[in-house]
Design a protein around this motif. Sequence first.
Motif, mmCIF file in Angstrom:
data_model
loop_
_atom_site.group_PDB
_atom_site.id
_atom_site.type_symbol
_atom_site.label_atom_id
_atom_site.label_comp_id
_atom_site.label_asym_id
_atom_site.label_seq_id
_atom_site.Cartn_x
_atom_site.Cartn_y
_atom_site.Cartn_z
ATOM 1 N N GLN A 128 0.332 -2.641 -16.337
ATOM 2 C CA GLN A 128 -1.210 -3.451 -15.329
ATOM 3 C C GLN A 128 -2.032 -1.927 -14.693
ATOM 4 O OE1 GLN A 128 -2.603 -6.376 -16.147
ATOM 5 N NE2 GLN A 128 -0.918 -7.563 -16.795
ATOM 6 N N PRO A 129 -3.112 -2.260 -14.453
ATOM 7 C CA PRO A 129 -3.713 -1.417 -13.506
ATOM 8 C C PRO A 129 -3.729 -1.679 -12.900
ATOM 9 C CG PRO A 129 -5.789 -2.399 -15.322
ATOM 10 C CD PRO A 129 -4.763 -3.196 -15.715
ATOM 11 N N ALA A 130 -3.666 -0.820 -10.876
ATOM 12 C CA ALA A 130 -3.363 -0.763 -10.076
ATOM 13 C C ALA A 130 -3.551 -1.750 -9.107
ATOM 14 C CB ALA A 130 -3.050 0.629 -8.888
ATOM 15 N N GLU A 131 -4.748 -2.059 -9.143
ATOM 16 C CA GLU A 131 -5.694 -3.341 -8.550
ATOM 17 C C GLU A 131 -4.896 -4.944 -9.111
ATOM 18 O OE1 GLU A 131 -10.081 -4.527 -7.263
ATOM 19 O OE2 GLU A 131 -9.193 -2.416 -5.730
ATOM 20 N N ASN A 132 -5.488 -4.848 -10.413
ATOM 21 C CA ASN A 132 -5.331 -5.556 -11.268
ATOM 22 C C ASN A 132 -3.570 -6.338 -10.971
ATOM 23 O OD1 ASN A 132 -6.095 -7.963 -13.214
ATOM 24 N ND2 ASN A 132 -4.833 -7.396 -14.146
ATOM 25 N N GLY A 133 -2.780 -4.926 -10.838
ATOM 26 C CA GLY A 133 -1.605 -5.668 -11.283
ATOM 27 C C GLY A 133 -1.261 -5.931 -9.886
ATOM 28 N N TRP A 134 -1.204 -5.425 -8.868
ATOM 29 C CA TRP A 134 -1.478 -5.823 -7.517
ATOM 30 C C TRP A 134 -1.558 -7.452 -7.510
ATOM 31 C CZ3 TRP A 134 2.714 -5.441 -4.808
ATOM 32 C CH2 TRP A 134 3.732 -3.835 -4.808
ATOM 33 N N ALA A 135 -3.218 -7.586 -8.025
ATOM 34 C CA ALA A 135 -3.592 -9.027 -6.958
ATOM 35 C C ALA A 135 -2.423 -10.020 -8.028
ATOM 36 C CB ALA A 135 -4.900 -9.128 -8.222
ATOM 37 N N LEU A 136 -2.440 -9.459 -9.339
ATOM 38 C CA LEU A 136 -1.280 -10.554 -10.009
ATOM 39 C C LEU A 136 -0.027 -10.789 -9.423
ATOM 40 C CD1 LEU A 136 -2.630 -9.003 -13.949
ATOM 41 C CD2 LEU A 136 -3.111 -11.247 -12.901
ATOM 42 N N ALA A 137 0.644 -10.068 -9.433
ATOM 43 C CA ALA A 137 2.022 -9.669 -8.774
ATOM 44 C C ALA A 137 1.898 -10.441 -6.873
ATOM 45 C CB ALA A 137 2.321 -8.732 -8.139
ATOM 46 N N THR A 138 0.233 -10.817 -6.286
ATOM 47 C CA THR A 138 0.523 -11.111 -4.901
ATOM 48 C C THR A 138 0.548 -12.771 -5.488
ATOM 49 O OG1 THR A 138 -0.071 -9.446 -4.194
ATOM 50 C CG2 THR A 138 -0.926 -11.391 -3.070
ATOM 51 N N TRP A 139 -0.705 -13.375 -6.668
ATOM 52 C CA TRP A 139 -0.860 -14.463 -7.418
ATOM 53 C C TRP A 139 0.271 -14.904 -6.990
ATOM 54 C CZ3 TRP A 139 -0.384 -16.835 -11.566
ATOM 55 C CH2 TRP A 139 -0.761 -18.439 -12.352
ATOM 56 N N LEU A 140 1.785 -13.957 -7.854
ATOM 57 C CA LEU A 140 3.045 -15.376 -8.365
ATOM 58 C C LEU A 140 3.477 -15.436 -6.951
ATOM 59 C CD1 LEU A 140 3.503 -12.296 -11.126
ATOM 60 C CD2 LEU A 140 2.637 -15.105 -11.420
ATOM 61 N N VAL A 141 3.654 -14.115 -6.296
ATOM 62 C CA VAL A 141 4.543 -14.627 -4.943
ATOM 63 C C VAL A 141 4.325 -16.012 -4.260
ATOM 64 C CG1 VAL A 141 5.560 -13.426 -3.334
ATOM 65 C CG2 VAL A 141 5.404 -12.029 -4.661
ATOM 66 N N ALA A 142 2.655 -16.041 -4.119
ATOM 67 C CA ALA A 142 2.183 -17.229 -3.402
ATOM 68 C C ALA A 142 2.302 -18.166 -3.682
ATOM 69 C CB ALA A 142 0.136 -16.570 -3.358
ATOM 70 N N HIS A 143 2.876 -18.400 -4.860
ATOM 71 C CA HIS A 143 2.593 -19.517 -6.016
ATOM 72 C C HIS A 143 3.956 -19.766 -6.191
ATOM 73 C CE1 HIS A 143 -0.898 -21.406 -6.628
ATOM 74 N NE2 HIS A 143 -1.015 -20.263 -7.565
ATOM 75 N N GLY A 144 4.363 -19.066 -5.203
ATOM 76 C CA GLY A 144 6.540 -18.588 -6.179
ATOM 77 C C GLY A 144 7.269 -20.152 -5.986
ATOM 78 N N GLU A 145 7.088 -20.775 -4.677
ATOM 79 C CA GLU A 145 7.105 -22.388 -4.224
ATOM 80 C C GLU A 145 7.131 -23.173 -5.561
ATOM 81 O OE1 GLU A 145 7.943 -24.887 -0.871
ATOM 82 O OE2 GLU A 145 6.378 -24.877 -0.870
ATOM 83 N N ARG A 146 5.849 -23.566 -5.932
ATOM 84 C CA ARG A 146 5.193 -23.992 -7.279
ATOM 85 C C ARG A 146 6.404 -23.776 -8.468
ATOM 86 N NH1 ARG A 146 -0.496 -25.713 -9.592
ATOM 87 N NH2 ARG A 146 -0.710 -25.314 -7.407
ATOM 88 N N LEU A 147 6.253 -22.297 -8.620
ATOM 89 C CA LEU A 147 6.485 -21.769 -10.014
ATOM 90 C C LEU A 147 8.120 -22.118 -10.168
ATOM 91 C CD1 LEU A 147 4.081 -19.157 -10.794
ATOM 92 C CD2 LEU A 147 4.170 -21.606 -11.679
ATOM 93 N N ALA A 148 8.843 -21.949 -8.657
ATOM 94 C CA ALA A 148 9.666 -21.378 -8.621
ATOM 95 C C ALA A 148 10.792 -20.386 -9.086
ATOM 96 C CB ALA A 148 11.445 -22.534 -9.176
ATOM 97 N N LEU A 149 10.137 -19.043 -8.626
ATOM 98 C CA LEU A 149 10.294 -17.683 -8.516
ATOM 99 C C LEU A 149 11.456 -17.322 -8.214
ATOM 100 C CD1 LEU A 149 6.932 -16.118 -8.745
ATOM 101 C CD2 LEU A 149 7.865 -17.230 -11.065
ATOM 102 N N GLU A 150 12.552 -16.536 -8.790
ATOM 103 C CA GLU A 150 13.289 -15.487 -8.203
ATOM 104 C C GLU A 150 13.270 -14.110 -7.792
ATOM 105 O OE1 GLU A 150 17.139 -14.057 -10.238
ATOM 106 O OE2 GLU A 150 17.381 -16.081 -10.503
ATOM 107 N N SER A 151 12.392 -13.845 -8.710
ATOM 108 C CA SER A 151 11.768 -12.278 -8.409
ATOM 109 C C SER A 151 10.541 -12.129 -8.891
ATOM 110 C CB SER A 151 12.842 -11.465 -8.663
ATOM 111 O OG SER A 151 12.384 -11.139 -10.105
ATOM 112 N N VAL A 152 9.448 -10.694 -8.379
ATOM 113 C CA VAL A 152 8.421 -10.511 -8.943
ATOM 114 C C VAL A 152 8.024 -8.782 -8.833
ATOM 115 C CG1 VAL A 152 5.757 -10.358 -8.775
ATOM 116 C CG2 VAL A 152 6.694 -12.063 -8.789
ATOM 117 N N THR A 153 8.301 -8.155 -9.637
ATOM 118 C CA THR A 153 7.916 -6.811 -9.940
ATOM 119 C C THR A 153 7.034 -6.240 -9.907
ATOM 120 O OG1 THR A 153 10.663 -6.536 -10.276
ATOM 121 C CG2 THR A 153 9.032 -4.608 -10.339
ATOM 122 N N TYR A 154 6.442 -5.185 -9.207
ATOM 123 C CA TYR A 154 5.278 -4.779 -9.392
ATOM 124 C C TYR A 154 4.701 -3.061 -9.421
ATOM 125 C CZ TYR A 154 1.048 -2.605 -10.844
ATOM 126 O OH TYR A 154 -0.074 -1.267 -11.448
#
Length: 268
Positions: free
Chosen positions: A211-237
């Motif tokens: 992913q391009p840098a800004e879009n990649g970090w936007a997606l990664a941050t969106w995932l972490v912010a939804h981390g509880e709802r989605l029960a995420l173990e990890s996000v890597t970018y």
Amino acid sequence: MAVVVLAVLALVVTLVVVLSNSEITANPRCTITAPPDSPGLPTTWTLTPEQADSAATIVGVGRRLGVPDRAVTVALATAIQESGLANLRGGDRDSLGLFQQRPSQGWGSEDEILDPVYSATAFYTALVAVPGWTTMDVTVAAQTVQRSGFPEAYADHEPEARLMAVALLGQAPGAWTCVDLPAAPPADPGTGAVAELAARELGTSRLSGTQPAENGWALATWLVAHGERLALESVTYDGRTWTVASGAWETSGPADGRLSLRRIGQPA
């Protein structure tokens, strides 16, 4: 022998107290740290997981609609003032949801307004229809849409709204962290729920690969912010990984621009 038994009992009691206190003091939260040299932004801002989830939805919908960054700031400031970023089931008169929109004023049905994706879409649609909104102060733009009894209050929340927007729009790499989130696996540990939510909010289910840098970090941050709802173990970018265990972004590999995620309990 009695001394040994007493010592063991004392150790057991100590462990019980420590474990009980750790459960009591667990404090699930998300923190945003402003980039260096960011005048007008708070140095840090802390949210509950519920607030983080709501903010991610508001920004995600804005990205799907392609609204200007300023619209995202206006939307966040409005939701902070109206609901504290909580999807309220009540309010003044018949007000509901993140933006306290009223069915009697044409914002939609109760069920529609209580859908954060719908309510965010409705807010942005109304905002961008306001002539000259892009040159208005945030509080004036918000008031023009909301018709609040406290029109100046939106301005109080502009700094934290801008900070959240900067992070969730991918303009502050690694600025958003969440700690002490529950580490329980979801009923379905696959990636279907993640793709479904991304499609609704972001308009895409592609959350992996380069992913391009800004879009990649936007997606990664969106995932972490939804981390509880989605029960995420990890996000890597881009060679940095956030884990639910550490709650922080740490270097984990080369800076390769690749995005990936793992849910708790997801098969290897």
